[in-house]
Write an enzyme that holds these catalytic residues in place. Structure first.
Site, PDB file in Angstrom:
ATOM      1  N   ALA A   1      21.091   7.339 -15.068  1.00 30.00           N
ATOM      2  CA  ALA A   1      20.979   7.941 -13.732  1.00 30.00           C
ATOM      3  C   ALA A   1      19.591   7.691 -13.173  1.00 30.00           C
ATOM      4  CB  ALA A   1      21.235   9.440 -13.840  1.00 30.00           C
TER       5      ALA A   1
ATOM      6  N   PHE B   1      24.783   0.888 -18.527  1.00 29.85           N
ATOM      7  CA  PHE B   1      24.961   1.164 -17.098  1.00 29.85           C
ATOM      8  C   PHE B   1      25.392   2.599 -16.821  1.00 29.85           C
ATOM      9  CE2 PHE B   1      24.134  -3.174 -16.977  1.00 29.85           C
ATOM     10  CZ  PHE B   1      23.725  -3.489 -15.688  1.00 29.85           C
TER      11      PHE B   1
ATOM     12  N   CYS C   1      22.267  -8.823  -6.209  1.00 30.33           N
ATOM     13  CA  CYS C   1      23.657  -9.096  -6.609  1.00 30.33           C
ATOM     14  C   CYS C   1      24.597  -7.918  -6.389  1.00 30.33           C
ATOM     15  CB  CYS C   1      23.681  -9.506  -8.071  1.00 30.33           C
ATOM     16  SG  CYS C   1      22.567 -10.871  -8.403  1.00 30.33           S
TER      17      CYS C   1
ATOM     18  N   GLY D   1      19.649  -1.742  -7.224  1.00 30.70           N
ATOM     19  CA  GLY D   1      19.074  -2.591  -6.182  1.00 30.70           C
ATOM     20  C   GLY D   1      19.323  -4.029  -6.558  1.00 30.70           C
TER      21      GLY D   1
ATOM     22  N   GLU E   1      28.835 -16.962 -12.827  1.00 32.94           N
ATOM     23  CA  GLU E   1      27.662 -16.721 -13.683  1.00 32.94           C
ATOM     24  C   GLU E   1      27.529 -15.225 -13.921  1.00 32.94           C
ATOM     25  OE1 GLU E   1      24.777 -15.147 -12.567  1.00 32.94           O
ATOM     26  OE2 GLU E   1      25.263 -14.991 -10.450  1.00 32.94           O
ATOM     27  N   PHE E   2      26.999 -14.885 -15.088  1.00 29.22           N
ATOM     28  CA  PHE E   2      26.803 -13.466 -15.419  1.00 29.22           C
ATOM     29  C   PHE E   2      25.362 -13.234 -15.860  1.00 29.22           C
ATOM     30  CE2 PHE E   2      31.296 -14.510 -16.364  1.00 29.22           C
ATOM     31  CZ  PHE E   2      31.894 -13.703 -15.412  1.00 29.22           C
TER      32      PHE E   2
HETATM   33  C1  UGA Z   1      23.682  -8.057 -12.066  1.00 33.27           C
HETATM   34  C2  UGA Z   1      24.662  -8.043 -13.241  1.00 33.27           C
HETATM   35  O1  UGA Z   1      24.200  -7.124 -14.238  1.00 33.27           O
HETATM   36  C3  UGA Z   1      24.812  -9.439 -13.866  1.00 33.27           C
HETATM   37  O2  UGA Z   1      25.786  -9.424 -14.888  1.00 33.27           O
HETATM   38  C4  UGA Z   1      25.257 -10.404 -12.769  1.00 33.27           C
HETATM   39  O3  UGA Z   1      25.409 -11.731 -13.264  1.00 33.27           O
HETATM   40  C5  UGA Z   1      24.202 -10.411 -11.665  1.00 33.27           C
HETATM   41  O4  UGA Z   1      24.086  -9.069 -11.131  1.00 33.27           O
HETATM   42  C6  UGA Z   1      24.653 -11.378 -10.595  1.00 33.27           C
HETATM   43  O5  UGA Z   1      25.662 -11.113  -9.930  1.00 33.27           O
HETATM   44  O6  UGA Z   1      24.092 -12.472 -10.494  1.00 33.27           O
HETATM   45  P1  UGA Z   1      21.005  -7.934 -11.883  1.00 33.27           P
HETATM   46  O7  UGA Z   1      21.196  -7.833 -10.409  1.00 33.27           O
HETATM   47  O8  UGA Z   1      19.986  -8.876 -12.415  1.00 33.27           O
HETATM   48  O9  UGA Z   1      22.384  -8.367 -12.599  1.00 33.27           O
HETATM   49  O10 UGA Z   1      20.591  -6.484 -12.366  1.00 33.27           O
HETATM   50  P2  UGA Z   1      21.204  -5.330 -13.277  1.00 33.27           P
HETATM   51  O11 UGA Z   1      20.584  -5.346 -14.600  1.00 33.27           O
HETATM   52  O12 UGA Z   1      22.682  -5.349 -13.191  1.00 33.27           O
HETATM   53  O13 UGA Z   1      20.650  -4.054 -12.510  1.00 33.27           O
HETATM   54  C7  UGA Z   1      21.017  -3.788 -11.163  1.00 33.27           C
HETATM   55  C8  UGA Z   1      20.409  -2.503 -10.698  1.00 33.27           C
HETATM   56  O14 UGA Z   1      21.050  -1.399 -11.290  1.00 33.27           O
HETATM   57  C9  UGA Z   1      18.923  -2.329 -10.981  1.00 33.27           C
HETATM   58  O15 UGA Z   1      18.305  -1.831  -9.820  1.00 33.27           O
HETATM   59  C10 UGA Z   1      18.874  -1.317 -12.102  1.00 33.27           C
HETATM   60  O16 UGA Z   1      17.709  -0.549 -12.097  1.00 33.27           O
HETATM   61  C11 UGA Z   1      20.087  -0.471 -11.762  1.00 33.27           C
HETATM   62  N1  UGA Z   1      20.669   0.241 -12.921  1.00 33.27           N
HETATM   63  C12 UGA Z   1      21.119  -0.464 -13.985  1.00 33.27           C
HETATM   64  C13 UGA Z   1      20.764   1.619 -12.899  1.00 33.27           C
HETATM   65  O17 UGA Z   1      20.360   2.284 -11.918  1.00 33.27           O
HETATM   66  N2  UGA Z   1      21.325   2.254 -13.965  1.00 33.27           N
HETATM   67  C14 UGA Z   1      21.785   1.581 -15.040  1.00 33.27           C
HETATM   68  O18 UGA Z   1      22.279   2.234 -15.982  1.00 33.27           O
HETATM   69  C15 UGA Z   1      21.680   0.194 -15.054  1.00 33.27           C
END
Ligand code: UGA
Length: 476
Positions: free
Chosen positions: A274, A271, A282, A279, A170-171
């Site tokens: 900064a 992504f 996943c 967190g 899943e994504f």
């Molecule tokens: C992540 C992946 O993006 C999904 O594709 C994947 O399916 C999912 O894990 C999973 O394995 O089930 P998610 O954990 O919901 O999704 O969150 P993200 O949007 O990836 O963000 C993760 C963290 O990175 C957050 O804390 C966010 O604030 C941080 N982040 C994101 C940054 O610090 N900088 C960025 O540029 C993007």
């Protein structure tokens, strides 16, 4: 959104009978989305209370739009909720989708106890030929082990039919899971048997027709796609956070750097924000598991290890920034905006906001938090109170948050960005520590706010910091 039982071209969708095991985040989203495109779905959630909540049309966590899709299925024959797999299997499914959790075990490896418990329940309750497709994130090789366990159980129990096994990662990203399911970029199908792969492909047809690419491969490769995708996202964030640290030393601006770097079509802009790092449930968990997998084969997985270390350093570095200005926090009233690990969710797992709140409180500060989701349905708040041993005060509104001594920002939201720099002058110390670079630092400095953000140049940071003239007495 898809409608009824026809695809975008008006052709009838070949409806499959699908049992989904696990009514958590992935299971519930998958179940309601598959039902919404015309499949008949039976969702199994063994926690009776959770099952009851879902049956009554309520979503046990916050995910935008999910309650609407769930409500649209109310009373619909194509979607029913069970609290036992055995009862659901009487339905005679074509496909059983495994969506149970694989959290980190104490050593960082994936805890597969829920996977094996569900596989064993499936073995005792399967009554006819079907496909068992694993969506739970499992280490490389586990889908093959599932295949072996199911095959040997069929032999032992003298069941005269076959069960094909596939891995379908899943994504889903929290906050936009419905879109990510129905309009995903890709459907990855890992299966050792082409017929099984075809069956899995066929129930994804409406999603494929909506534009998803399909990738067929071995289960091992598909398992690696999942971990590698999350590791890639995490590594980008960690790299940009390390460069942000360097910007602060040498005088660069990370916002300008990441925008220009992301404009390279080979790199792309996502992504590269900064701040406080990643967190959630996943990225940190999957990177730890990937590192463990490599270690089992004597591989250092140094990039993955480095991404995790840089991530921890990002939040610690930000805490240091606050402590440089406030060596003691005793008696300080601190407003903290953003408790969940990112906007659009009420999930507190490995949340930078929760971590900072705890660290600030440990040093004697009184932390008053505000999260988009604390108000109204208050799930994030209830979760935080449960998870955090210290006291946690919740601001009624933004005005209360701005009535504290200084403000710490851990999420970038539209609500926050709508504030004007002048509004921060209401803070007693007129100081803001912004972990997500939400504001223009020159505008903040001009307004007279002592504004500290991430990776935005030595000189500008310094000139902003110099303006700090706390109204209240600081405890040195
Ligand atoms: C992540 C992946 O993006 C999904 O594709 C994947 O399916 C999912 O894990 C999973 O394995 O089930 P998610 O954990 O919901 O999704 O969150 P993200 O949007 O990836 O963000 C993760 C963290 O990175 C957050 O804390 C966010 O604030 C941080 N982040 C994101 C940054 O610090 N900088 C960025 O540029 C993007």
């Amino acid at each position: 959104m898809f409608s009824g039982k026809s695809d975008g071209a008006g052709r009838a969708v070949q409806s499959k009978k699908i049992v989904v095991i696990g009514g958590g985040y992935v299971g519930l989203v998958s179940a309601v989305c598959l039902a919404s495109v015309g499949h008949s779905v039976r969702l199994v959630e063994q926690d009776k209370n959770k099952a009851k909540t879902i049956k009554s049309g309520r979503v046990p966590f916050f995910e935008p739009g999910l309650d609407d899709v769930l409500k649209s299925l109310d009373g619909h024959d194509g979607f029913k909720v069970f609290d036992s797999l055995d009862s659901a299997m009487a339905f005679g499914p074509d496909v059983v989708l495994l969506c149970v959790g694989t959290p980190s075990a104490s050593g960082g490896q994936a805890d597969l106890s829920q996977v094996w418990a569900a596989v064993d329940q499936f073995c005792s309750s399967v009554r006819q030929e079907c496909v068992f497709a694993c969506k739970s994130t499992v280490p490389v090789g586990v889908s093959s082990q599932i295949e072996l366990r199911i095959a040997s159980s069929l032999v032992e129990e003298e069941k005269d039919f076959k069960v094909g096994v596939a891995f379908v990662p899943e994504f889903l990203s929290q906050g936009c899971a419905i879109r990510d399911f129905l309009f995903t970029d890709r459907v990855v199908i890992g299966a050792s048997c082409p017929k099984v792969a075809e069956k899995v492909r066929s129930f994804h047809q409406p999603i494929i027709d909506a534009g998803a690419q399909v990738f067929l491969m071995s289960t091992q490769s598909a398992e690696l796609v999942k971990y590698t995708a999350n590791a890639m996202l995490a590594t980008r964030i960690s790299l940009i956070n390390q460069v942000a640290e360097l910007c602060e030393k040498v005088g660069g601006d990370i916002e300008q750097v990441s925008t220009a770097v992301g404009a390279d079509s080979r790199i792309g802009p996502e992504f590269l924000a900064a701040g406080l790092g990643f967190g959630g449930s996943c990225l940190p968990k999957d990177l730890l598991a990937l590192q463990k997998m490599g270690a089992e084969f004597g591989l250092s997985m140094s990039v993955v290890k480095g991404a995790l270390e840089a991530n921890q350093a990002a939040r610690e570095g930000f805490l240091e920034k606050i402590l440089e200005v406030y060596p003691s926090l005793v008696g300080k009233k601190i407003g903290l905006y953003g408790l969940a690990f990112k906007p659009g969710t009420d999930d507190l797992r490995y949340s930078p906001g929760l971590w900072l709140a705890e660290k600030l409180a440990e040093r004697g500060g009184t932390v008053v938090v505000y999260d988009e989701h604390c108000q109204g349905f208050s799930a994030a708040l209830a979760g935080a109170r449960k998870e955090w041993k210290g006291s946690l005060e919740v601001a009624k509104d933004l005005a209360q948050l701005l009535a504290q001594d200084f403000l710490v920002i851990t999420q970038k939201t539209e609500e926050l960005k709508s504030l004007t720099p002048e509004q921060f002058l209401a803070l007693t110390d007129q100081a803001v520590f912004d972990g997500r670079n939400c504001f223009d630092q020159l505008l903040m400095a001009t307004t007279g706010v002592s504004y500290h953000s991430v990776g935005r140049g030595l000189e500008a940071q310094k000139s902003s910091a110099k303006k700090l003239k706390p109204k209240s007495k600081q405890n040195a």
